[in-house]
Write a protein that holds these residues in place. Structure first.
Motif, PDB file in Angstrom:
ATOM      1  N   LEU A 127     -23.319 -69.985  -4.401  1.00 40.21           N
ATOM      2  CA  LEU A 127     -22.613 -70.859  -5.338  1.00 40.21           C
ATOM      3  C   LEU A 127     -22.039 -70.098  -6.538  1.00 40.21           C
ATOM      4  O   LEU A 127     -21.346 -70.697  -7.364  1.00 40.21           O
ATOM      5  N   GLY A 128     -22.340 -68.794  -6.636  1.00 34.00           N
ATOM      6  CA  GLY A 128     -21.900 -68.048  -7.819  1.00 34.00           C
ATOM      7  C   GLY A 128     -20.400 -67.965  -7.938  1.00 34.00           C
ATOM      8  O   GLY A 128     -19.820 -68.273  -8.993  1.00 34.00           O
ATOM      9  N   LEU A 129     -19.715 -67.567  -6.859  1.00 38.76           N
ATOM     10  CA  LEU A 129     -18.256 -67.464  -6.919  1.00 38.76           C
ATOM     11  C   LEU A 129     -17.595 -68.843  -6.921  1.00 38.76           C
ATOM     12  O   LEU A 129     -16.487 -68.997  -7.431  1.00 38.76           O
ATOM     13  N   ALA A 130     -18.257 -69.839  -6.345  1.00 41.76           N
ATOM     14  CA  ALA A 130     -17.721 -71.204  -6.437  1.00 41.76           C
ATOM     15  C   ALA A 130     -17.681 -71.661  -7.887  1.00 41.76           C
ATOM     16  O   ALA A 130     -16.735 -72.314  -8.335  1.00 41.76           O
ATOM     17  N   LEU A 131     -18.709 -71.311  -8.668  1.00 44.97           N
ATOM     18  CA  LEU A 131     -18.718 -71.651 -10.097  1.00 44.97           C
ATOM     19  C   LEU A 131     -17.643 -70.863 -10.833  1.00 44.97           C
ATOM     20  O   LEU A 131     -16.984 -71.394 -11.736  1.00 44.97           O
ATOM     21  N   VAL A 132     -17.439 -69.585 -10.439  1.00 45.98           N
ATOM     22  CA  VAL A 132     -16.364 -68.775 -11.046  1.00 45.98           C
ATOM     23  C   VAL A 132     -15.007 -69.447 -10.821  1.00 45.98           C
ATOM     24  O   VAL A 132     -14.197 -69.567 -11.742  1.00 45.98           O
ATOM     25  N   ALA A 133     -14.758 -69.905  -9.592  1.00 46.27           N
ATOM     26  CA  ALA A 133     -13.486 -70.566  -9.288  1.00 46.27           C
ATOM     27  C   ALA A 133     -13.319 -71.849 -10.082  1.00 46.27           C
ATOM     28  O   ALA A 133     -12.226 -72.168 -10.569  1.00 46.27           O
ATOM     29  N   ALA A 134     -14.421 -72.611 -10.247  1.00 48.66           N
ATOM     30  CA  ALA A 134     -14.345 -73.872 -10.998  1.00 48.66           C
ATOM     31  C   ALA A 134     -14.039 -73.606 -12.471  1.00 48.66           C
ATOM     32  O   ALA A 134     -13.216 -74.308 -13.083  1.00 48.66           O
ATOM     33  N   VAL A 135     -14.678 -72.597 -13.075  1.00 48.84           N
ATOM     34  CA  VAL A 135     -14.420 -72.276 -14.489  1.00 48.84           C
ATOM     35  C   VAL A 135     -12.989 -71.786 -14.662  1.00 48.84           C
ATOM     36  O   VAL A 135     -12.292 -72.156 -15.625  1.00 48.84           O
ATOM     37  N   ALA A 136     -12.531 -70.942 -13.741  1.00 47.29           N
ATOM     38  CA  ALA A 136     -11.159 -70.436 -13.838  1.00 47.29           C
ATOM     39  C   ALA A 136     -10.156 -71.580 -13.747  1.00 47.29           C
ATOM     40  O   ALA A 136      -9.186 -71.639 -14.518  1.00 47.29           O
ATOM     41  N   LYS A 137     -10.368 -72.512 -12.832  1.00 46.97           N
ATOM     42  CA  LYS A 137      -9.448 -73.647 -12.689  1.00 46.97           C
ATOM     43  C   LYS A 137      -9.460 -74.519 -13.931  1.00 46.97           C
ATOM     44  O   LYS A 137      -8.413 -75.022 -14.366  1.00 46.97           O
ATOM     45  N   LEU A 138     -10.631 -74.711 -14.526  1.00 47.53           N
ATOM     46  CA  LEU A 138     -10.725 -75.505 -15.752  1.00 47.53           C
ATOM     47  C   LEU A 138      -9.877 -74.894 -16.857  1.00 47.53           C
ATOM     48  O   LEU A 138      -9.266 -75.608 -17.659  1.00 47.53           O
ATOM     49  N   HIS A 139      -9.802 -73.561 -16.902  1.00 48.03           N
ATOM     50  CA  HIS A 139      -9.032 -72.866 -17.944  1.00 48.03           C
ATOM     51  C   HIS A 139      -7.600 -72.566 -17.514  1.00 48.03           C
ATOM     52  O   HIS A 139      -6.877 -71.852 -18.220  1.00 48.03           O
ATOM     53  N   GLY A 140      -7.188 -73.081 -16.355  1.00 56.28           N
ATOM     54  CA  GLY A 140      -5.828 -72.840 -15.887  1.00 56.28           C
ATOM     55  C   GLY A 140      -5.594 -71.414 -15.448  1.00 56.28           C
ATOM     56  O   GLY A 140      -4.452 -70.937 -15.412  1.00 56.28           O
ATOM     57  N   ALA A 141      -6.648 -70.684 -15.103  1.00 60.07           N
ATOM     58  CA  ALA A 141      -6.552 -69.275 -14.731  1.00 60.07           C
ATOM     59  C   ALA A 141      -6.548 -69.118 -13.218  1.00 60.07           C
ATOM     60  O   ALA A 141      -6.970 -70.010 -12.475  1.00 60.07           O
ATOM     61  N   ASP A 142      -6.061 -67.947 -12.779  1.00 59.42           N
ATOM     62  CA  ASP A 142      -6.074 -67.592 -11.364  1.00 59.42           C
ATOM     63  C   ASP A 142      -7.152 -66.540 -11.140  1.00 59.42           C
ATOM     64  O   ASP A 142      -7.200 -65.536 -11.856  1.00 59.42           O
ATOM     65  N   VAL A 143      -7.990 -66.741 -10.131  1.00 61.86           N
ATOM     66  CA  VAL A 143      -9.020 -65.767  -9.791  1.00 61.86           C
ATOM     67  C   VAL A 143      -8.698 -65.195  -8.414  1.00 61.86           C
ATOM     68  O   VAL A 143      -8.349 -65.936  -7.489  1.00 61.86           O
ATOM     69  N   SER A 144      -8.751 -63.876  -8.304  1.00 59.33           N
ATOM     70  CA  SER A 144      -8.384 -63.229  -7.053  1.00 59.33           C
ATOM     71  C   SER A 144      -9.297 -62.043  -6.797  1.00 59.33           C
ATOM     72  O   SER A 144      -9.844 -61.444  -7.733  1.00 59.33           O
ATOM     73  N   LEU A 145      -9.454 -61.700  -5.510  1.00 55.58           N
ATOM     74  CA  LEU A 145     -10.230 -60.546  -5.083  1.00 55.58           C
ATOM     75  C   LEU A 145      -9.257 -59.506  -4.550  1.00 55.58           C
ATOM     76  O   LEU A 145      -8.507 -59.776  -3.587  1.00 55.58           O
ATOM     77  N   ILE A 146      -9.258 -58.311  -5.179  1.00 51.58           N
ATOM     78  CA  ILE A 146      -8.270 -57.281  -4.866  1.00 51.58           C
ATOM     79  C   ILE A 146      -8.996 -56.034  -4.375  1.00 51.58           C
ATOM     80  O   ILE A 146      -9.961 -55.583  -5.013  1.00 51.58           O
TER      81      ILE A 146
END
Length: 441
Positions: free
Chosen positions: A406-425
């Motif tokens: 659930l760790g990265l799922a929480l990262v995605a939720a926080v990023a979406k709340l702030h209007g940010a894009d999260v990506s793995l490069i």
């Protein structure tokens, strides 16, 4: 259809346009009549002035001869000359009693019919009166032409308005019926149904596209809920089974009850942590924390996290460093942003392996603020990168490590709340987890 809003609006607009035609017709009739009346009065005044000049130059007999000459011409004005006592001397208007100046009088024409005639009466120096007039027949004829023209225009506007309103109402009714039918089908359980789009890019097309996007989002949420339910049932089975076995072992061997209870408490804590993480993600996705946004310094936030995890990295023979490129600030929830970065750092420390190097970076990509965590570990296969943000998803090689997925799922939720894009490069070797925030206003 006859109760539809579109038909009512079409009827209203038709009534407004019909009323506009009526008002325009009245204005046109009035202005045309005024203009023609001024032309008639100007013509009468010119003839009167000419006859007065004739009287001055030729005398009374010259005026009588001029009246006889003009009065007999076809299409000319009507003339009359009266003596000092009002006796008729010449012209068809000679017997007409009219005051000095402009007046409207009733006069019998050549056909013997009574007609309204506009007369200008001018007094001559020796008491004689000169009368020049013209009938209202041309003005009335023009009034009839104008009224017939605008009457036809009125009928045309009403007919076209009714036909156009009926056609428009039918088209809108069909398209709204398609939207209503789609909604009814979805209510009956057909979640794959979508509103048809014509491609005309009008208001109803844009409404249909928005409606379809909403349905896609609902379908995705339903699928996510179904997947989460399945994942919870699958992932909770193991700790609950282990908890039951510990309790059974404690009952079977009273001497080992302490160890069994201690293990059972550990399993319960793990289960509770999982449900707490699920609740936290749900709260974040609900947007309730957006009201607490305030300016957050990403560099200070990254420094705090890096300092907190440096001892843990050293214990695992790993290195954790901080790079601050261009200081950036964003509007957000400092607690959630810290938790997001903590999850990324913990994920890197747990999966990058021994002797790994982890770099926490706070800076910018162009004008956009950015946070990233980069490691030189084994990385993640391209086919599985996006799935890492799904709840409970874990790589096969990570199944043996602690965690609930659930760790990265929480990262995605926080990023979406702030209007940010999260990506793995890919970091070659290793992986970079980058969160890019919107450009500041």
């Amino acid at each position: 259809m006859f109760r539809s809003t579109s038909l009512r609006l079409a009827t209203l607009y038709t009534a407004v346009f019909a009323l506009s035609v009526v008002v325009l017709g009245i204005i046109t009739l009035f202005t045309t009549r005024q203009a023609l009346s001024r032309q008639v009065e100007a013509r009468i005044g010119a003839e009167s002035a000419a006859l007065v000049q004739e009287y001055r130059s030729e005398g009374l007999q010259g005026v009588i001869d001029a009246v006889h000459e003009r009065d007999g011409a076809v299409g000319s004005l009507d003339f009359g000359l009266q003596g000092p006592q009002g006796e008729p001397l010449a012209g068809r208007l000679g017997a007409t009693r009219a005051p000095i100046g402009w007046s409207m009088e009733s006069h019998r024409d050549r056909r013997g019919d009574d007609e309204a005639i506009r007369i200008l009466t001018v007094g001559l120096p020796d008491g004689h009166k000169l009368l020049v007039g013209d009938d209202e027949e041309r003005i009335e004829a023009l009034d009839g032409v104008v009224m017939r023209g605008f009457g036809l225009a009125f009928v045309g506007v009403v007919v076209l308005g009714v036909l156009g309103g009926y056609a428009l109402s039918g088209d809108v009714h069909r398209r709204l019926a398609a939207i209503s039918g789609t909604a009814e089908a979805i209510i009956d359980g057909d979640l794959a149904r979508r509103v048809p789009v014509r491609g005309s890019d009008d208001d109803l097309d844009r409404l249909a596209l928005t409606f379809n996007r909403m349905l896609d989002r609902i379908a995705a949420l339903m699928e996510s809920l179904k997947q989460v339910s399945n994942d919870i049932a699958h992932d909770m089975r193991t700790p609950l089974t282990r908890l039951r076995q510990r309790l059974e072992a404690g009952l079977a061997a009273p001497t080992e009850q302490g160890l069994a209870l201690e293990g059972a408490l550990g399993d319960l804590d793990s289960i509770l942590d999982t449900f707490a993480a699920l609740l936290r993600i749900a709260q974040i996705e609900g947007g309730a924390r957006r009201a607490a946004f305030q300016p957050c310094d990403l560099a200070a936030l990254a420094q705090t996290v890096a300092e907190a995890f440096s001892p843990s990295a050293e214990d695992n023979h790993q290195s954790l460093s901080l790079v601050v490129e261009r200081p950036a600030s964003v509007d957000g929830d400092a607690e959630l942003l810290t938790q997001m970065l903590v999850n990324l750092v913990e994920n890197a420390l747990r999966h990058a392996g021994p002797q790994a190097r982890i770099v926490v970076t706070a800076g910018r990509v162009g004008r956009s603020p950015m946070l990233s965590v980069t490691d030189n570990g084994p990385g993640v296969p391209e086919a599985e990168r996006e799935r890492l943000f799904d709840r409970f998803y874990r790589l096969e090689r990570s199944r043996s490590t602690p965690g609930s997925g659930l760790g990265l799922a929480l990262v995605a939720a926080v990023a979406k709340l702030h209007g940010a894009d999260v990506s793995l490069i890919p970091a070659g070797p290793g992986l970079e987890a980058r969160v890019t925030f919107p450009e500041p206003a």
